[in-house]
Scaffold this active site. Sequence first.
Site, PDB file in Angstrom:
ATOM      1  N   HIS A 164       0.870  -1.188   0.000  1.00 32.69           N
ATOM      2  CA  HIS A 164       0.000   0.000   0.000  1.00 32.69           C
ATOM      3  C   HIS A 164       0.904   1.234   0.000  1.00 32.69           C
ATOM      4  O   HIS A 164       1.960   1.239   0.633  1.00 32.69           O
ATOM      5  CB  HIS A 164      -0.918  -0.012   1.234  1.00 32.69           C
ATOM      6  CG  HIS A 164      -1.954   1.065   1.178  1.00 32.69           C
ATOM      7  ND1 HIS A 164      -1.660   2.386   1.431  1.00 32.69           N
ATOM      8  CD2 HIS A 164      -3.271   1.025   0.853  1.00 32.69           C
ATOM      9  CE1 HIS A 164      -2.753   3.113   1.267  1.00 32.69           C
ATOM     10  NE2 HIS A 164      -3.749   2.312   0.922  1.00 32.69           N
ATOM     11  N   GLU A 170      -4.073   1.758  -7.378  1.00 26.64           N
ATOM     12  CA  GLU A 170      -4.451   2.863  -6.500  1.00 26.64           C
ATOM     13  C   GLU A 170      -3.567   4.078  -6.788  1.00 26.64           C
ATOM     14  O   GLU A 170      -2.475   4.203  -6.211  1.00 26.64           O
ATOM     15  CB  GLU A 170      -4.255   2.472  -5.031  1.00 26.64           C
ATOM     16  CG  GLU A 170      -5.118   1.343  -4.562  1.00 26.64           C
ATOM     17  CD  GLU A 170      -5.405   1.458  -3.056  1.00 26.64           C
ATOM     18  OE1 GLU A 170      -6.586   1.455  -2.701  1.00 26.64           O
ATOM     19  OE2 GLU A 170      -4.469   1.583  -2.264  1.00 26.64           O
TER      20      GLU A 170
HETATM   21  P1  PGA Z   1      -9.724   5.844   0.056  1.00 25.39           P
HETATM   22  O1  PGA Z   1      -8.486   4.879   0.387  1.00 25.39           O
HETATM   23  O2  PGA Z   1     -10.863   4.987  -0.387  1.00 25.39           O
HETATM   24  O3  PGA Z   1     -10.013   6.541   1.374  1.00 25.39           O
HETATM   25  O4  PGA Z   1      -9.276   6.783  -0.995  1.00 25.39           O
HETATM   26  C1  PGA Z   1      -8.170   3.806  -0.443  1.00 25.39           C
HETATM   27  C2  PGA Z   1      -6.946   3.090   0.059  1.00 25.39           C
HETATM   28  O5  PGA Z   1      -6.039   3.740   0.597  1.00 25.39           O
HETATM   29  O6  PGA Z   1      -6.845   1.856  -0.085  1.00 25.39           O
END
Ligand code: PGA
Length: 250
Positions: A95, A164
């Site tokens: 992440h 992401e």
């Molecule tokens: P968010 O976070 O939905 O608050 O943008 C996603 C993540 O960090 O996995």
Amino acid sequence: MISIMLIAGNWKMNYGLKELYDFSNTFKSFEPSKDIDLCIIPPFPIIKEAKHILQETKINVGAQCCHYKLEGSFTGDVSPKLLSEIGCDYVITGHSERRSNHLETNAYVKNTVLSLINKNITPIICVGETQEEKRKGNTFNFIKKQVSESVPIINDALIVVAYEPIWAIGSGNIPSEEEIEKIHNLIREELNSIPYLKVIYGGSVNEKNCKEIFSIPSVEGALIGGASLNFKEFLAIYNSGVKYLNSFKR
Ligand code: PGA
């Protein structure tokens, strides 16, 4: 059998036992679809209790990170072996918050994936470009390198890759449908020798935009931070995914 989509809620460093029980109450009459796996990813200390209270529900439980070593002198780290012993179904690795705050490099992520597979836990591998890479028009190359260095070629277990974009996390901004489609297809191309691959999207997914995101052909689910903390909203996002997939059955 591998489901079509995965919807996972990353609680990050939020909530504890009280909210876990609230979650369980909200999902008391939850009817899981065989097409979509649901997973909550709470902080480490409550994973075992989450597995326990959700055991009848088919809701999966994951962890937000782990070390790649199975044991040793790694103060404060958690082993995939222990996570497997307490029944953890998924583990996020790489992440962006772990990459920037805890030095999870591409090589670290790759080794972690190998250990997780060895312990029968499904990895959720995060990749995504910074605002700066996007501004320079370098998203494509950045993701290509990150994917090739972070994801081992595994042919006998499910691998989940979450795209992401860092600038989309918690910001309320999301890429256009075309951008998501393009990057998901790139990830798929790079990893075309992995037979069981799921590519999901993360970054500001909420109840309002999820319908549009799920309807992008290459999106096979979502990793949700902020909106997963509102349990009614999280359930609504799941139901929106079910509705979308059911629309093909008629
Ligand atoms: P968010 O976070 O939905 O608050 O943008 C996603 C993540 O960090 O996995």
